[in-house]
Design a protein around this motif. Structure first.
Motif, PDB file in Angstrom:
ATOM      1  N   ALA A  44     -23.028 -32.869  -0.441  1.00  0.00           N
ATOM      2  CA  ALA A  44     -22.003 -32.881   0.828  1.00  0.00           C
ATOM      3  C   ALA A  44     -22.317 -33.760   2.000  1.00  0.00           C
ATOM      4  N   ASP A  46     -20.950 -33.800   5.153  1.00  0.00           N
ATOM      5  CA  ASP A  46     -20.622 -33.187   6.561  1.00  0.00           C
ATOM      6  C   ASP A  46     -20.663 -31.722   6.692  1.00  0.00           C
ATOM      7  N   SER A  49     -17.940 -29.167   4.841  1.00  0.00           N
ATOM      8  CA  SER A  49     -18.142 -29.263   3.366  1.00  0.00           C
ATOM      9  C   SER A  49     -19.081 -28.525   3.093  1.00  0.00           C
ATOM     10  N   THR A  52     -18.504 -24.512   2.940  1.00  0.00           N
ATOM     11  CA  THR A  52     -17.776 -24.429   2.044  1.00  0.00           C
ATOM     12  C   THR A  52     -18.599 -24.237   0.567  1.00  0.00           C
ATOM     13  N   LYS A  53     -19.401 -25.385   0.480  1.00  0.00           N
ATOM     14  CA  LYS A  53     -20.060 -25.465  -1.066  1.00  0.00           C
ATOM     15  C   LYS A  53     -21.220 -24.426  -0.965  1.00  0.00           C
TER      16      LYS A  53
END
Length: 244
Positions: A44, A46, A49, A52-53
């Motif tokens: 990722a 940033d 993200s 989220t991951k």
């Protein structure tokens, strides 16, 4: 708004590592080294993200840069800690101790200062996944919780209560406390605690122990100027006290 569901890390066939950095050449270099060493890698660039991951992919370890766009690594670490207890290694280009201590105060387990060797990072990831747990070192099945005054430590269940109220600790903080509590007659030096908690051959700064002890004292309500749970033995190290 409902609070997030906390999901402890569960082992995967190929250990999962999430690498988060906005420097693409470094991101690709680190990811490549980890993949060649047998890890399943996601990346990722940033903060949003990365969160989220981390939530959707459930990595075993997150390698997390401090200086990220949109949402910095400190805030990512703080957010991730609300739903997972995976290991977190912070990366920072700034060498002052404040950045390192702030990162650890929100739940990071270790840090590396840029520039670093990708091989060293891979070695740390490997060593972190091999870390023995206090609950794995002895047979704690059915063992009674350890009690120190108002502090109750359930090693098998990995739960801490102070005066009946649950205490939220990171995996590393719990392991340090459980190690001290499990051998309360022993005064542990920093190096001995590293060997017990992090394992032989750990490469990080021994003063990380002091940082985790400081966070433990704050979370369990142990006044550092007059501690009753975790005693500092001057010139030697730390020992679990009788409590209050």
């Amino acid at each position: 708004m409902t609070s997030p569901t906390f999901r402890p890390y569960t082992a995967q066939p190929r250990p999962r590592v999430l690498v988060v950095d906005d420097e693409l050449p470094l991101l690709e270099l680190v990811a490549g080294y980890l993949e060649r060493d047998g890890f399943d890698v996601e990346t990722a660039v940033d903060g949003p993200s990365a969160v989220t991951k981390a939530r959707d992919w459930s990595p075993a370890i997150i390698v997390l840069d401090v200086g990220l766009p949109a949402m910095d690594g400190i805030e990512v670490c703080r957010t991730v800690r609300t739903f997972t207890d995976c290991y977190i290694i912070m990366l920072t280009a700034r060498v002052d101790e404040i950045d390192k201590l702030v990162g650890l105060s929100v739940g990071a387990d270790d840090y590396l200062t840029k520039p670093f060797s990708p091989r060293e990072l891979v070695a740390r990831v490997r060593a972190m996944l091999r870390r023995p747990r206090p609950s794995e070192q002895v047979d704690v099945g059915g063992a009674a919780p350890l009690v120190f005054g108002s502090l109750r430590i359930d090693v098998a269940g990995r739960e801490i209560h102070r005066s009946g109220e649950p205490v939220d600790l990171t995996r590393t903080e719990f392991d340090v406390l459980a190690t001290l509590a499990g051998k309360s007659r022993i005064v542990f030096s920093r190096q001995q605690l590293i060997e017990e908690v992090w394992g032989d051959g750990w490469l990080s700064d021994p003063h990380l122990v002091d940082v985790h002890i400081g966070h433990l004292r704050r979370k369990i309500g142990d006044d550092p100027s007059s501690p009753v749970f975790i005693r500092t033995v001057r010139g030697v190290g730390y020992q679990m006290g009788a409590g209050a």
